[in-house]
Design an enzyme around this catalytic site. Structure first.
Site, PDB file in Angstrom:
ATOM      1  CB  CYS A 110      18.334 -25.718 -18.787  1.00  9.18           C
ATOM      2  SG  CYS A 110      18.239 -24.918 -20.587  1.00  9.18           S
ATOM      3  CG  HIS A 111      18.992 -28.234 -23.220  1.00  7.91           C
ATOM      4  ND1 HIS A 111      18.577 -27.053 -22.831  1.00  7.91           N
ATOM      5  CD2 HIS A 111      18.497 -28.869 -24.213  1.00  7.91           C
ATOM      6  CE1 HIS A 111      18.239 -26.525 -24.212  1.00  7.91           C
ATOM      7  NE2 HIS A 111      17.889 -27.685 -24.907  1.00  7.91           N
TER       8      HIS A 111
END
Length: 181
Positions: A110-111
């Site tokens: 994800c991030h």
């Protein structure tokens, strides 16, 4: 498969996407490994289900008191706030970079690649992430692709990356394969 291997999970005190912590954690345990929660502060971290507070988890070690050499691999869960905070903490960035310097596998979802960008370890690598990091990763010298899971061996270590919670099944399997290699 991971018998005797210890895997660090680096998270901020708040902001980790809970499922991106708990699913890989369960996968490591089920494969016979030992997951350890490493954070910037002792006590507990706060998980989130997107923007809603979820469960709390006990910290095993702080990044300042942790030796990357005592781990066989690193998982960097996502959530927007989690890696955004970690990339501002020099000890967390150094901890992350140490896995690359020693050639140990790293899995980021994800991030989480924001922390990798700050550690300056994505140049020349192929990686995926949450789509909004595409420009950041490109500016840092990485090649961004939109795939469920990417396994990059172009650098000193194996780097596993995925985009989002929907990719967790593939992410967990690829991470376990990297950690058991």
């Amino acid at each position: 498969m991971l018998n005797g291997k210890t895997i660090a999970f680096l998270v901020a005190p708040e902001g980790v996407e809970q499922v991106e912590l708990t699913e890989p954690w369960k996968a490591v345990k089920q494969a016979g490994g030992t997951p350890k929660l490493v954070s910037t502060k002792p006590g507990q971290i706060q998980g989130f289900n997107h923007l809603d507070r979820a469960d709390k988890f006990a910290v095993d070690e702080t990044v300042d008191g942790s030796d990357p050499a005592s781990f066989d691999g690193l998982v960097l869960p996502g959530g927007v706030a989690n890696p955004d905070f970690l990339r501002t903490v020099p000890a967390a960035v150094q901890f992350t970079r140490a896995f690359f310097d020693s050639g140990k596998p790293v899995a980021a979802i994800c991030h989480a690649p924001w922390t990798l960008i700050e550690a300056d370890v994505v140049r020349g690598r192929t990686i995926t992430s949450w789509p909004s990091l595409r420009t950041d990763l490109g500016n840092a010298g990485a090649t961004w692709v939109d795939k469920e899971v990417v396994i990059c061996t172009a650098g000193p270590n194996m780097l596993v990356s995925s985009r989002k919670p929907d990719d967790l099944k593939a992410f967990c399997q690829a991470a376990l394969d990297a950690f058991s290699a």
